[in-house]
Every structure is written in C-alpha cells, then in structure tokens.
Design a protein around this motif. Structure first.
Motif, PDB file in Angstrom:
ATOM      1  N   PHE A  65       0.829  -1.206   0.000  1.00  0.00           N
ATOM      2  CA  PHE A  65       0.000   0.000   0.000  1.00  0.00           C
ATOM      3  C   PHE A  65       0.863   1.255   0.000  1.00  0.00           C
ATOM      4  CE2 PHE A  65      -2.752  -3.216   1.895  1.00  0.00           C
ATOM      5  CZ  PHE A  65      -3.889  -3.047   1.127  1.00  0.00           C
ATOM      6  N   ILE A  66       0.476   2.213  -0.837  1.00  0.00           N
ATOM      7  CA  ILE A  66       1.089   3.537  -0.868  1.00  0.00           C
ATOM      8  C   ILE A  66      -0.044   4.546  -0.756  1.00  0.00           C
ATOM      9  CG2 ILE A  66       2.401   5.192  -2.243  1.00  0.00           C
ATOM     10  CD1 ILE A  66       3.834   2.850  -3.549  1.00  0.00           C
ATOM     11  N   TYR A 100      11.442   1.036  -1.212  1.00  0.00           N
ATOM     12  CA  TYR A 100      10.388   0.538  -0.312  1.00  0.00           C
ATOM     13  C   TYR A 100       9.702  -0.691  -0.906  1.00  0.00           C
ATOM     14  CZ  TYR A 100       5.979   0.505   2.306  1.00  0.00           C
ATOM     15  OH  TYR A 100       4.891   0.126   3.061  1.00  0.00           O
ATOM     16  N   VAL A 101       9.347  -0.607  -2.185  1.00  0.00           N
ATOM     17  CA  VAL A 101       8.667  -1.730  -2.837  1.00  0.00           C
ATOM     18  C   VAL A 101       9.605  -2.927  -2.957  1.00  0.00           C
ATOM     19  CG1 VAL A 101       7.606  -2.491  -5.002  1.00  0.00           C
ATOM     20  CG2 VAL A 101       6.995  -0.282  -4.029  1.00  0.00           C
ATOM     21  N   LEU A 102      10.887  -2.673  -3.267  1.00  0.00           N
ATOM     22  CA  LEU A 102      11.851  -3.769  -3.348  1.00  0.00           C
ATOM     23  C   LEU A 102      12.022  -4.459  -1.992  1.00  0.00           C
ATOM     24  CD1 LEU A 102      14.608  -2.265  -5.686  1.00  0.00           C
ATOM     25  CD2 LEU A 102      12.950  -4.067  -6.222  1.00  0.00           C
ATOM     26  N   ALA A 103      12.042  -3.682  -0.917  1.00  0.00           N
ATOM     27  CA  ALA A 103      12.162  -4.272   0.419  1.00  0.00           C
ATOM     28  C   ALA A 103      10.934  -5.106   0.764  1.00  0.00           C
ATOM     29  CB  ALA A 103      12.367  -3.170   1.459  1.00  0.00           C
ATOM     30  N   MET A 108       8.504 -10.943   0.982  1.00  0.00           N
ATOM     31  CA  MET A 108       7.418 -11.846   0.586  1.00  0.00           C
ATOM     32  C   MET A 108       7.957 -13.243   0.315  1.00  0.00           C
ATOM     33  SD  MET A 108       5.296  -9.513  -2.105  1.00  0.00           S
ATOM     34  CE  MET A 108       3.914 -10.601  -2.253  1.00  0.00           C
ATOM     35  N   PRO A 109       7.122 -14.268   0.506  1.00  0.00           N
ATOM     36  CA  PRO A 109       7.540 -15.608   0.082  1.00  0.00           C
ATOM     37  C   PRO A 109       7.811 -15.620  -1.427  1.00  0.00           C
ATOM     38  CG  PRO A 109       5.550 -15.713   1.409  1.00  0.00           C
ATOM     39  CD  PRO A 109       5.826 -14.268   1.149  1.00  0.00           C
ATOM     40  N   GLU A 140      10.557   1.738 -12.629  1.00  0.00           N
ATOM     41  CA  GLU A 140      12.001   1.526 -12.533  1.00  0.00           C
ATOM     42  C   GLU A 140      12.357   0.259 -11.766  1.00  0.00           C
ATOM     43  OE1 GLU A 140      13.507   5.166 -10.912  1.00  0.00           O
ATOM     44  OE2 GLU A 140      13.009   6.301 -12.723  1.00  0.00           O
ATOM     45  N   VAL A 141      11.496  -0.176 -10.850  1.00  0.00           N
ATOM     46  CA  VAL A 141      11.764  -1.409 -10.094  1.00  0.00           C
ATOM     47  C   VAL A 141      10.902  -2.566 -10.597  1.00  0.00           C
ATOM     48  CG1 VAL A 141      12.600  -0.235  -8.038  1.00  0.00           C
ATOM     49  CG2 VAL A 141      10.163  -0.762  -8.243  1.00  0.00           C
TER      50      VAL A 141
END
Length: 160
Positions: A65-66, A100-103, A108-109, A140-141
C-alpha cells in the motif's frame, strides 16, 4: 410390590463447570493467534474517489500500500498542505518508493513475488503529477501491477 422400584424423576444432575476455564482460555488463545493488527497509522487525508467498475482484491498478502494525500492534523503544520507520499508509517519522496517496494518484495515468500500488486490509495484532491512520479518509480523497479483503491459509487461525484 411395585412400590419398591419407584423412579425419582425430579432430581436433575448439576452441570459440571470444571472445564469452562479451559474452554475460555482456548478461545482466547485462538483469537489472539489469528487476529491481524493494523500496522499502519494513516497520516495523510485519504478521501478516495468513486468508481463505477470496481473489483475487490481478495488476497491481501500480495499487496503493497502507498498512500498519497495532504498531511493531517499536527503534520500539516510541519509539512504544509501539499500532498505527500506515505510509505508504511513514514512520509517519503518519490525516490523512496522504489527501495520501499523492493524491500517489501524481498520479505514476501518467493512464490508470491510475481503476483505483487501495488495498491495506490490516492486522495481525490491529490495532484496527478505526484502520482505520475510514483508510477515512474514503480516502473524503474518493475512493479508493474498497480491498483487504484476507490469507493464504489457514481464516478460523476468526483467532479463536484
């Protein structure tokens, strides 16, 4: 002779309450283990727009969520009235969205990572330029599945 075998129908055995505390604690333990606590405190205004065609997302474990909106309460005096990005419990810039999204994806499994969906909860009064910056950071990610969270209702009410 029949009076010797008289049936006494008036006495009812008492209900044993010895196992009642065990049952109560078992239920308490069950609800404590399955309840999910809300982990994010909303720090931005988040009046979502209405939409006609919506679909409910069933699997919440695949969502990131953002929130985008104007800071609320005491945050407004410090940060101003311009819309801001909230990632988790912190305010962030568009450049912080990718890491943030990469982390989140890394936590996640592995079998769920391809199904990661970013859910944008954008206040209906937020500027589209900020949303475009967030979407560019997501590109970009390679977080390309994006969901816009809305309320169900008449989309024409958004113009008011």
């Amino acid at each position: 002779m029949m009076s010797k075998f008289k049936k006494n129908m008036r006495t009812v055995p008492e209900v044993s309450t010895a196992s009642l505390p065990d049952i109560v604690f078992m239920l308490l333990f069950f609800f404590m283990t399955v309840t999910v606590m809300k982990d994010t405190a909303l720090k931005v205004e988040n009046v979502l727009p209405n939409a006609n065609e919506i679909k409910k997302l069933e699997k919440k474990d695949r969502l990131v969520f953002i929130h985008i909106g104007r800071p609320t309460g005491s945050f407004e005096t410090v940060l101003g009235t311009e819309p801001r990005i909230q990632l988790g419990d912190k305010f962030a810039d568009a450049s912080d969205v990718g890491p943030y999204v990469l982390a989140k994806r890394a936590r996640m499994p592995e079998h769920l990572r391809p199904f990661l969906t970013v859910s944008l909860k954008v206040d209906k009064n937020a500027h589209m330029g900020l949303v475009a910056d967030v979407k560019q950071a997501l590109r970009e990610v390679h977080a390309l599945k994006i969901n816009y969270t809305t309320y169900e209702g008449d989309a024409h009410k958004n113009l008011e």
